[in-house]
Scaffold this active site. Structure first.
Site, PDB file in Angstrom:
ATOM      1  CG  ASP A  30      -9.699   9.353 -46.353  1.00 55.16           C
ATOM      2  OD1 ASP A  30      -9.079   8.914 -47.342  1.00 55.16           O
ATOM      3  OD2 ASP A  30      -9.147   9.585 -45.267  1.00 55.16           O
TER       4      ASP A  30
ATOM      5  CB  THR B 256      -9.575   2.443 -38.156  1.00 54.02           C
ATOM      6  OG1 THR B 256      -9.283   3.526 -39.051  1.00 54.02           O
ATOM      7  CG2 THR B 256      -9.645   2.966 -36.742  1.00 54.02           C
TER       8      THR B 256
ATOM      9  CE  LYS C 238     -11.065   6.404 -40.012  1.00 56.58           C
ATOM     10  NZ  LYS C 238      -9.694   6.394 -39.464  1.00 56.58           N
TER      11      LYS C 238
ATOM     12  CG  ASN D  32     -12.807   7.951 -43.100  1.00 57.46           C
ATOM     13  OD1 ASN D  32     -12.204   8.958 -42.772  1.00 57.46           O
ATOM     14  ND2 ASN D  32     -12.200   6.808 -43.341  1.00 57.46           N
TER      15      ASN D  32
ATOM     16  CG  ASP E 117     -10.211   3.872 -43.099  1.00 52.78           C
ATOM     17  OD1 ASP E 117     -10.237   3.193 -42.049  1.00 52.78           O
ATOM     18  OD2 ASP E 117      -9.650   4.979 -43.178  1.00 52.78           O
TER      19      ASP E 117
END
Length: 406
Positions: A234, A252, A218, A221, A216
């Protein structure tokens, strides 16, 4: 093509995501009963360890970070620590079953009054209701394993009480990289290279030392600490895959790799694709694949045609093209040599990887702070609602063994 993608819109990137379950471990053996005095002494010792963790913080090597939490100053489960040992100063973020607070030790000594933490509180009844027991346990255990890495949020400790689970993290007062990127519209080449290089070191560690796919990556985060370095947060989607493939559809939309969308099985290579998207967004200000309709985004990703602005340097184009390669067997970072092939790319020419890992290089964005407890880079949140569902004796008997990791 049916796909389920989860976008975390929370301003704070400290909160867990939903993901697939796995079977619970065997119940732990019961602990011997302790005297009140013994419990008090151990609780005071745990509070001292928490207050002193930063005083002993060193630049651990990857092999030292990979040690069992019992061999490290951080990442341990504390049996007697409680929420009332902390003053909750301000909410930093909220989610479906968690709230993150800026916290400091209650009744702290003068030398400890400026020491603050991010305390994530997860109500057991909500975790159970939303079927997140195994997910929360897994996130806690991954954070314990990676605790001590210079560019990953440090889980100082975890603990629990009758109603809630607690994860005590280092506080990153700079807030999300996403916020800085939106204000600046785009990062210059130097800033992009610096923060991209720190992410390379994180992915190298996760993939090659732990066999963990983060899944994840991005800007939301990634936080900035007080010294201007990154901290990846996270770990709700992180999964230990080693050389195996997994088929969970999560992430995402703009950052999903083609193999995730096609559901053909994926591993750590998805992080290198997402890293290419991240570098592009750093340099351009938006990801290369975007549409208001997520299905259109997926179609663009599977096609794999990246359009580069004319102002982008040839080395940056070359790096992104090597990372955002639909063919996993040819993707930079996933080919023979692993992360080393990324580190040796011309775009990173001149990077002193050892100095960077040991945080001897000044970060390009150093947040202006009034003090260690400054929260200006985090939004305001409503108070916690009252009248929450209680964690009953029946739930305790059924579920407490599942929370033994805390």
């Amino acid at each position: 093509m049916a796909a389920t993608a989860i976008k975390n819109h929370l301003p704070s990137a400290l909160l867990p995501h939903h993901r697939e379950s796995s079977p619970p471990k065997d119940d732990p053996k019961p602990l011997q009963k302790q005297s009140t005095q013994e419990i008090h002494e151990e609780r005071e010792q745990e509070k001292r360890l928490v207050s002193q963790w930063e005083d002993h913080k060193l630049a651990l090597s990857p092999s030292q970070v990979s040690q069992a939490p019992s061999q490290k100053q951080v990442g341990q489960s504390q049996r007697h620590l409680r929420c009332e040992d902390f003053d909750l100063v301000k909410t930093l973020g909220t989610g479906t079953f968690a709230r993150v607070w800026l916290a400091r030790l209650a009744n702290a000594k003068r030398e400890d009054r400026d020491k603050v933490f991010a305390l994530k509180i997860l109500r057991k009844v909500d975790v159970i209701r939303l079927k997140q027991v195994e997910h929360v346990r897994n996130e806690r255990n991954v954070l314990a394993v990676v605790a001590g890495h210079p560019f990953i949020t440090t889980m100082v400790a975890s603990f629990q009480d009758q109603d809630s689970l607690y994860i005590l993290l280092d506080y990153c007062p700079g807030g999300e990289v996403f916020s800085y990127l939106r204000r600046a519209r785009r990062f210059n080449e130097h800033t992009s290279q610096f923060y991209a290089a720190e992410i390379v070191l994180v992915l190298e560690f996760l993939h090659e030392h732990e066999g963990v796919a983060y899944r994840d990556l991005k800007p939301e985060n990634i936080l900035i600490d007080a010294e201007g370095h990154l901290k990846l947060v996270d770990f709700g989607f992180a999964k230990k895959v080693d050389d195996r493939e997994t088929y969970t559809l999560c992430g995402t939309p703009e950052y999903l790799a083609p193999e995730v969308i096609r559901n053909t099985g994926h591993g750590c290579a998805v992080d290198w694709w997402a890293f290419g998207i991240l570098v592009y967004e750093f340099l351009v200000g938006q990801p290369p694949f975007w549409d208001q309709n997520p299905m259109k985004i997926y179609e663009q990703i599977v096609a794999g045609h990246v359009r580069y602005p004319s102002a982008m340097s040839p080395d940056a184009r070359s790096l992104i093209a090597g990372l955002c390669t639909v063919d996993v067997s040819k993707r930079l970072g996933n080919i023979k040599g692993g992360a080393k092939t990324v580190k040796q790319h011309p775009w990173f020419k001149g990077t002193d990887w050892d100095a960077l890992y040991h945080r001897r290089v000044q970060g390009p964005i150093v947040p202006h702070l009034r003090g260690p407890a400054d929260t200006r880079n985090f939004d305001e949140y409503d108070p916690e609602p009252e009248g929450r569902e209680p964690y009953t004796e029946e739930l305790r008997q059924r579920w407490d063994a599942s929370f033994a990791d805390f």
